[in-house]
Every structure is written in C-alpha cells, then in structure tokens.
Design an enzyme around this catalytic site. Sequence first.
Site, PDB file in Angstrom:
ATOM      1  N   ARG A   1       1.452  -1.339  -0.546  1.00 49.43           N
ATOM      2  CA  ARG A   1       0.394   0.237  -0.127  1.00 49.43           C
ATOM      3  C   ARG A   1       0.904   1.116   0.010  1.00 49.43           C
ATOM      4  O   ARG A   1       0.320   2.469   0.836  1.00 49.43           O
ATOM      5  CB  ARG A   1      -0.695   0.217   1.435  1.00 49.43           C
ATOM      6  CG  ARG A   1      -2.211  -1.033   1.289  1.00 49.43           C
ATOM      7  CD  ARG A   1      -2.787  -1.215   0.191  1.00 49.43           C
ATOM      8  NE  ARG A   1      -4.343  -1.936   0.888  1.00 49.43           N
ATOM      9  CZ  ARG A   1      -4.075  -2.972   0.247  1.00 49.43           C
ATOM     10  NH1 ARG A   1      -2.562  -3.521  -0.806  1.00 49.43           N
ATOM     11  NH2 ARG A   1      -5.405  -3.515   0.168  1.00 49.43           N
TER      12      ARG A   1
ATOM     13  N   SER B   1     -10.942  -1.175   2.646  1.00 54.53           N
ATOM     14  CA  SER B   1      -9.765  -0.727   4.319  1.00 54.53           C
ATOM     15  C   SER B   1      -9.488   0.297   4.701  1.00 54.53           C
ATOM     16  O   SER B   1      -8.845   0.821   3.870  1.00 54.53           O
ATOM     17  CB  SER B   1      -8.494  -2.027   3.725  1.00 54.53           C
ATOM     18  OG  SER B   1      -8.577  -2.911   3.685  1.00 54.53           O
TER      19      SER B   1
ATOM     20  N   GLU C   1      -5.187   3.751   6.036  1.00 50.01           N
ATOM     21  CA  GLU C   1      -4.563   3.678   4.637  1.00 50.01           C
ATOM     22  C   GLU C   1      -5.073   4.858   4.063  1.00 50.01           C
ATOM     23  O   GLU C   1      -4.675   4.609   3.094  1.00 50.01           O
ATOM     24  CB  GLU C   1      -5.232   1.624   4.720  1.00 50.01           C
ATOM     25  CG  GLU C   1      -4.852   1.912   2.671  1.00 50.01           C
ATOM     26  CD  GLU C   1      -5.663   0.721   1.990  1.00 50.01           C
ATOM     27  OE1 GLU C   1      -5.720  -0.736   2.657  1.00 50.01           O
ATOM     28  OE2 GLU C   1      -6.867   1.136   1.602  1.00 50.01           O
TER      29      GLU C   1
HETATM   30  N1  EPU Z   1     -10.864 -10.615  10.150  1.00 54.91           N
HETATM   31  C1  EPU Z   1     -11.474 -11.286  11.409  1.00 54.91           C
HETATM   32  N2  EPU Z   1     -11.517  -9.441  11.666  1.00 54.91           N
HETATM   33  C2  EPU Z   1     -12.283  -9.142  10.932  1.00 54.91           C
HETATM   34  C3  EPU Z   1     -12.041  -8.555   9.470  1.00 54.91           C
HETATM   35  C4  EPU Z   1     -10.998  -9.668   8.999  1.00 54.91           C
HETATM   36  O1  EPU Z   1     -10.447 -11.403  12.689  1.00 54.91           O
HETATM   37  O2  EPU Z   1     -13.891  -7.930  10.993  1.00 54.91           O
HETATM   38  C5  EPU Z   1      -9.284 -11.414   9.979  1.00 54.91           C
HETATM   39  C6  EPU Z   1     -10.219 -12.926   9.374  1.00 54.91           C
HETATM   40  O3  EPU Z   1     -10.804 -13.647  10.233  1.00 54.91           O
HETATM   41  C7  EPU Z   1      -8.408 -13.100   8.555  1.00 54.91           C
HETATM   42  C8  EPU Z   1      -7.705 -11.470   8.251  1.00 54.91           C
HETATM   43  O4  EPU Z   1      -8.161 -11.246   9.590  1.00 54.91           O
HETATM   44  O5  EPU Z   1      -8.154 -14.085   8.889  1.00 54.91           O
HETATM   45  C9  EPU Z   1      -7.870 -11.543   7.240  1.00 54.91           C
HETATM   46  O6  EPU Z   1      -8.374 -10.667   6.678  1.00 54.91           O
HETATM   47  P1  EPU Z   1      -8.810 -10.645   4.963  1.00 54.91           P
HETATM   48  O7  EPU Z   1      -8.602 -12.179   4.384  1.00 54.91           O
HETATM   49  O8  EPU Z   1     -10.379 -10.631   4.891  1.00 54.91           O
HETATM   50  O9  EPU Z   1      -8.406  -9.375   4.893  1.00 54.91           O
HETATM   51  P2  EPU Z   1      -7.747  -7.997   4.824  1.00 54.91           P
HETATM   52  O10 EPU Z   1      -6.523  -7.987   5.978  1.00 54.91           O
HETATM   53  O11 EPU Z   1      -8.815  -7.888   6.194  1.00 54.91           O
HETATM   54  C10 EPU Z   1      -7.174  -7.163   3.430  1.00 54.91           C
HETATM   55  C11 EPU Z   1      -6.789  -5.809   2.207  1.00 54.91           C
HETATM   56  C12 EPU Z   1      -7.546  -6.245   1.649  1.00 54.91           C
HETATM   57  C13 EPU Z   1      -8.137  -7.434   0.235  1.00 54.91           C
HETATM   58  C14 EPU Z   1      -7.997  -8.389   1.484  1.00 54.91           C
HETATM   59  C15 EPU Z   1      -7.972  -9.510   1.015  1.00 54.91           C
HETATM   60  C16 EPU Z   1      -5.364  -4.523   3.297  1.00 54.91           C
HETATM   61  C17 EPU Z   1      -4.772  -3.119   4.115  1.00 54.91           C
HETATM   62  N3  EPU Z   1      -6.693  -4.853   2.934  1.00 54.91           N
HETATM   63  O12 EPU Z   1      -7.283  -6.963   3.982  1.00 54.91           O
HETATM   64  O13 EPU Z   1      -7.512  -4.763   1.112  1.00 54.91           O
HETATM   65  O14 EPU Z   1      -8.976  -6.875  -0.068  1.00 54.91           O
HETATM   66  O15 EPU Z   1      -6.931  -8.186   2.346  1.00 54.91           O
HETATM   67  O16 EPU Z   1      -6.482  -9.732   0.116  1.00 54.91           O
HETATM   68  O17 EPU Z   1      -4.201  -5.020   3.253  1.00 54.91           O
HETATM   69  C18 EPU Z   1      -8.862  -2.159   0.433  1.00 54.91           C
HETATM   70  O18 EPU Z   1      -7.784  -2.127   0.789  1.00 54.91           O
HETATM   71  O19 EPU Z   1      -9.278  -1.201   0.883  1.00 54.91           O
HETATM   72  C19 EPU Z   1      -8.514  -3.877   0.726  1.00 54.91           C
HETATM   73  C20 EPU Z   1     -10.373  -4.260   0.903  1.00 54.91           C
END
Ligand code: EPU
Length: 338
Positions: free
Chosen positions: A163, A238, A334
């Site tokens: 990012r 995010s 972000e």
């Molecule tokens: N998790 C939780 N609670 C929540 C959300 C997530 O416990 O409410 C845990 C999930 O259980 C999982 C982990 O966090 O183990 C990762 O969650 P997820 O795969 O949904 O991805 P994220 O880390 O929440 C990142 C990106 C997203 C992208 C997804 C999929 C960042 C800041 N965000 O989210 O990007 O779509 O991975 O690759 O890196 C964006 O930048 O706007 C965005 C949506």
Amino acid sequence: MQFLKNISLKEYLTMQVDVQARKAVKVLSEADIEQLWKVYRHELQQALVIGGGSNLVITASPDQLVLLMEIQGIEVVHKEKKVLLQVAAGVTWQHFVEYCLNNNYGGVENLISIPGKVGAAPMQNIGAYGVEVKDTIQRVKVFDLTTGGFDWITNEDCHFGYRESIFKNVAKDKYIIVAVEFLLTTSDHTIKVSYGDVQKMLFERNIHEPRIQDVAAVVAAIRASKLPDPKELPNCGSFFKNPIVGVEVFTKLHARYPEIPHYSVDTEWVKIPAGWLIEKAGWKGLRKGKVGVHEKQALVIVNYDGADGNEILNFSKEIMKDIKQKFGIELEREVNFV
Ligand code: EPU
C-alpha cells in the site's frame, strides 16, 4: 475541459463527505493539463487531485483548485505473447478489469471490484487476494508539476511496497498521474489462488482448472459478501493497513492470543490483520453517531448518516488509541485525509 464552481464533492468521494469545492476542473485529456499549466500554473501546482475518491476523506472545504480526473481510453500498445496496454487515469478500475476479462488478458483478475480509477491504483499499490497492482504495472505516465512536462516512471522507480509508492510519500504532490501502462498475459495465465477463501469457493463451485474469469467471479463474490457497496453504505474499503510488527512483539501477542491470524513477511517481521485486532477489541459493528465499523469486516469504517470528515477522523483516532492500549500496536491509516 470543464470548469465548475461551488460544487459538492460528495458524489466524487466514496465516503460521500459533503464538502464544497470553490473551483473544480474536469480534466478530459492530457492536453487539458498542459493548457492549465500555461494559464494557471500556480493553481495547478497547489491542486487537489481526485481520482476515484475511494481512498480520500476531506475534512474542510478545499480552497485550492480541485482536479477531477476523467481522461478516458484504453490503448493496445503492443501485443504478442503478452499485451502492453496504456490506460488513461480516468478509466474506472472496474471497467478496466472487465475489459481485460472480456479480452482474456490475465493479471488483474484478483483485483476485481476494487472501487476507484486506474490513475489511483499505483498511488497506494492496490492489492487483494494475493495480487498487487505492481505485479502488472510496467510504467506510470505523469505530468511533472515542477517541470511542466510529461514523463514516464518505471515500475522500479515507483518504489512500490505494501500500500505504498513514491506517489504517496517522497513524490507526493510532485506529479499528476495521467496514464498507467500494464503488461498482461494473453495465454498461459498465471492463476493465483493461494488465498484459502478463493480456493474454497472454487472447490464449492466444482471448478478445478480455473480460468481468469472464474477467479474474478469468485473474488467478486467474496468481496460482495463482506465489503459494503459504497453506493449503499459510503466507505473507503480498508481504512487501516495491516500492521507489520517485529517477531518479538508478535511472539508475546501470540502467547496471549494463540488464535491470532498472521502472515510471515520475512524472518524478522510478521503481518497481523488489523480487522482481527479491531474485532477483538470489540469494535466490529459498533456505531457512534453517524459513523461506525462495518458489521461484516472490522477493517472498514462506514459513514452511515452524512458524517463530516472530522467525525470520521476522530472515530478512527478512537480506534487507533484503543488498539494501542489493548495490543501495544500503532495502526496506520490506509485512507488519506486532506
Ligand atoms: N479478520 C477478522 N475480523 C474482521 C476482518 C478480518 O478477524 O472483521 C481476520 C480474518 O479472520 C482473516 C484476516 O483478518 O484471518 C484477514 O482478513 P481478509 O482476508 O478479509 O483480509 P484483510 O486483511 O481484512 C486485506 C486487504 C483488503 C483485501 C483483502 C483480501 C489491507 C489493508 N486490506 O484485508 O483490501 O481485499 O486483504 O486480499 O491490506 C482495501 O485495501 O480496501 C481492501 C479491501
């Protein structure tokens, strides 16, 4: 180009903050920027550039000129085993991804359903489901606000990170991104399905040799199931980055919370999902006044009822303070605030 006066920027920002711009210009071509440079150089240098407005919150009505980037066009520069495309900054990201799927160009299928425009993609090196846009970007075309000319920045010189890019830090406000050059595959696509959720859904759909179109369909479905549509619930995707902490810090946290999800960055650093920390701290689905944390994804802040930029900023600060207190981790936004 089109000059506008005293317009609300609400429809240009996915968080739908209702601020007024005194002066705005719809930029429809690269020539428009050259024209502005000739006549309004100082204003152009100070301008606030809005791409898709999907990662931006404005806290007060901007005094400076606002540039609404609307340059259109997708051009095939060269096509053999791979295809080189030049895509104008104002093309909607989703439109570009759909164009690639329809032409069977591989590389951006995992990035389907990300809001915003092509010109904003390199800014923060958008990423999702195991792919970052830096993996397909060849060069970025910019208008240099110090020299008044166009220039190409190579992928390497963009210094892309998680990012991050020069456009967000060292070269902030130096360039206006006008186009992005992508190198994509036309056959033998590299299918990226390392993400558990993606694998699981492909399996459920009985797809064992996924095409890029299948990957896109699955990613779109997963996103739709947890990320709110900005048209219905204004948001910036995010809101925070996933923090990267040192191994020692992580080891202590892991002892306290054995269930903590994490990804090893290298031997020294570990990435922790901010969404997990925020949910664990009790914020998921919590609403304060006009702002709240989304009920299905704790990483997303939602503007429920016409909040202004400061309310959103203060709400995010409360979350950051609480996460610092509970876990000793400093979250980083972000989303950009102006
Ligand atoms: N998790 C939780 N609670 C929540 C959300 C997530 O416990 O409410 C845990 C999930 O259980 C999982 C982990 O966090 O183990 C990762 O969650 P997820 O795969 O949904 O991805 P994220 O880390 O929440 C990142 C990106 C997203 C992208 C997804 C999929 C960042 C800041 N965000 O989210 O990007 O779509 O991975 O690759 O890196 C964006 O930048 O706007 C965005 C949506």
